[in-house]
Scaffold this motif. Structure first.
Motif, PDB file in Angstrom:
ATOM      1  N   ASP A 114       0.823  -1.199   0.000  1.00 45.59           N
ATOM      2  CA  ASP A 114       0.000   0.000   0.000  1.00 45.59           C
ATOM      3  C   ASP A 114       0.864   1.259   0.000  1.00 45.59           C
ATOM      4  O   ASP A 114       0.610   2.214  -0.730  1.00 45.59           O
ATOM      5  N   ALA A 115       1.903   1.253   0.855  1.00 46.88           N
ATOM      6  CA  ALA A 115       2.813   2.397   0.894  1.00 46.88           C
ATOM      7  C   ALA A 115       3.538   2.541  -0.438  1.00 46.88           C
ATOM      8  O   ALA A 115       3.749   3.654  -0.934  1.00 46.88           O
ATOM      9  N   ALA A 116       3.905   1.417  -1.043  1.00 44.84           N
ATOM     10  CA  ALA A 116       4.560   1.457  -2.345  1.00 44.84           C
ATOM     11  C   ALA A 116       3.628   2.029  -3.403  1.00 44.84           C
ATOM     12  O   ALA A 116       4.049   2.803  -4.275  1.00 44.84           O
ATOM     13  N   ALA A 117       2.359   1.654  -3.332  1.00 44.41           N
ATOM     14  CA  ALA A 117       1.379   2.170  -4.291  1.00 44.41           C
ATOM     15  C   ALA A 117       1.238   3.679  -4.162  1.00 44.41           C
ATOM     16  O   ALA A 117       1.184   4.409  -5.156  1.00 44.41           O
ATOM     17  N   HIS A 118       1.169   4.185  -2.920  1.00 47.79           N
ATOM     18  CA  HIS A 118       1.074   5.622  -2.700  1.00 47.79           C
ATOM     19  C   HIS A 118       2.304   6.334  -3.268  1.00 47.79           C
ATOM     20  O   HIS A 118       2.196   7.359  -3.943  1.00 47.79           O
TER      21      HIS A 118
END
Length: 486
Positions: free
Chosen positions: A396-400
């Motif tokens: 999720d952090a990577a997607a952001h």
């Protein structure tokens, strides 16, 4: 000249679909071998091909020579490094749960030895002694086996920046880097073909590396190969495949090992020893281009896993990722927020619904506010940061981070490719398709986007579309079949 008889022979002999090697690879290989074996004045005529066909079908050495011409090794040490980290961690865990047992590892195909030697170095670094593990390595190419046995490598075998292992296990010579004997004697090499060897071999392996070969087989050969591999897998063991082959494992009901970027799979229930014991082998290949064409450019592939069988499915304990902000043409997939009593593990966060390509309908939760998305400011994350987060399993952090980078650099194909990988890992196939296609719109020859999009289409049943993309990938590859290995 009609190549049909040669293509049929190749499929029968090795399981390789000639088209998977590229539009002209077989024709070039046949022409090269005919030129080397048939009278020069007849090389370009149909008569030459008739004579060569007779030679091919009656001479064992020539059959091997043609296979060696088609099978061009392209690999390097610690390729997809997380697989070797998973081997070391899993090996140590197995040493605790099975004290006194020898850890068994198989590399098939092994190409010129970089993969099994990487496995040996990983286990030695983890504290294993030679008596505590054994590595078998097979390949259909006699030339590759001979090169592996020499243990002498050029600069192309060492890629990336993490090369500390070279200082520990190699010494420089005028001819190249010579591998230490301590690593060489940890691996047993054998020239063999995958189907016959697996059908006859009695050993069960705790870890099997079978990477970047299944994509060269036709459907029937893929099914047979995976069944034979399953039969040779020890209970609780793990198979590592290539990034573009994860969909094939899902199709055969293997479950993701849920180790980000390792591309490892387990057989549910630990029944790997019994599932395919009766399978034989009609095709005879160990590899159709070990680490060859369709994956040879994946230096930093982040190919995620497509999903798990229904029996292993679970709700997603991850927060909603805001993807629509960077790709208005694709509706953001909404996933539920689950607040577990303890912090979810990486393995939990990688689970997804039983039908990985259906977008479930949920009520949208309150999204966590992202950082200010101001292009060109220090608050805008770099693509390297997004990759680091993906490597660590923080999807999720990577997607952001990747989304913010894509906003600030909308023409960066790598950003859209990474967004596709992350969406793919989260089970959002429709979103991943859109991102991969965006990357290809910006960079039509983007090798990794082509191969990963092809995998998605294959799993969804669009075999023709997948084949077309793989042909494009072959043309885009810096090394086509028949090229020499640098």
């Amino acid at each position: 000249m009609s190549l049909a008889r040669f293509a049929n022979w190749l499929l029968e002999e090795t399981g390789i679909d000639a088209e998977s090697l590229g539009a002209h690879a077989l024709a070039r290989a046949v022409a090269a071998r005919a030129a080397a074996t048939v009278a020069p004045q007849a090389v370009n005529g149909d008569a030459a091909h008739d004579v060569y066909w007779s030679l091919l079908t009656t001479t064992v050495a020539e059959r091997q020579a043609l296979i060696d011409t088609l099978v061009v090794p392209e690999t390097w040490f610690f390729r997809e490094r997380e697989a070797f980290n998973a081997l070391a961690r899993g090996g140590m865990e197995r040493r605790v749960t099975h004290p006194g047992e020898v850890l068994r590892v198989l590399s098939a195909p092994c190409s010129t030895g970089e993969e099994p030697y990487s496995a040996a170095m990983a286990l030695l670094d983890a504290g294993f002694t030679h008596e505590q593990f054994g590595i078998d390595a097979i390949d259909i190419s006699s030339a590759s086996i001979e090169a592996a046995a020499r243990g002498l490598y050029g600069r192309n075998a060492f890629r990336g920046d993490a090369l500390q292992f070279r200082e520990r296990y190699f010494h420089a010579t005028p001819q190249g880097w010579q591998l230490a004997d301590a690593v060489q004697r940890a691996v047993h090499f054998e020239r063999a073909n995958l189907f016959e060897w697996l059908a006859a071999h009695p050993v069960r392996y705790d870890f099997i590396f079978c990477r970047n070969v299944l994509i060269y087989f036709d459907r029937q050969a893929q099914d047979r190969a995976i069944g034979l591999l399953r039969a040779r897998l020890a209970d609780g063991g793990m198979i590592f495949v290539g990034p573009a082959e994860t969909g094939l494992m899902i199709r055969h009901e293997f479950a993701s090992a849920q180790i980000p970027l390792a591309f490892g799979f387990r057989w549910p229930g630990g029944e790997g020893a019994h599932a395919a014991a009766a399978l034989g082998g009609s095709a005879k290949n160990v590899r159709g281009g070990p680490d060859a064409a369709p994956q040879r450019s994946l230096h930093a592939a982040l190919r995620p896993l497509h999903g798990v069988p229904a029996a292993r499915a679970a709700a997603l304990p991850v927060q909603f990722a805001v993807n629509a902000a960077v790709n208005p043409g694709v509706k953001a997939a909404v996933r539920p927020t689950v607040k577990p009593s303890v912090k979810p593990s990486v393995t939990q966060t990688m689970k997804r619904p039983a039908t990985p390509f259906a977008t479930p309908v949920f009520a949208a939760p309150k999204a966590t506010p992202a950082r200010a998305e101001i292009p060109g400011t220090p608050d805008t994350p770099t693509l390297a940061e997004a990759r680091r987060l993906a490597d660590a399993g923080s999807l999720d952090a990577a997607a952001h981070a990747a989304a913010q980078h894509a906003q600030s650099a909308p023409d960066d194909a790598e950003a859209w490719y990474l967004l596709g990988l992350i969406a793919d890992a989260q089970g959002e196939a429709a979103l991943a398709l859109g991102h991969y296609r965006k990357a290809l719109y910006l960079e039509p020859g983007h090798y990794e986007a082509l191969t990963h999009l092809a995998t998605l289409l294959e799993v969804q049943g669009d075999a023709d579309g997948a084949r077309r993309l793989m042909r494009r990938a072959e043309r885009a590859s810096p090394r086509g079949p028949g090229d020499a290995n640098a």
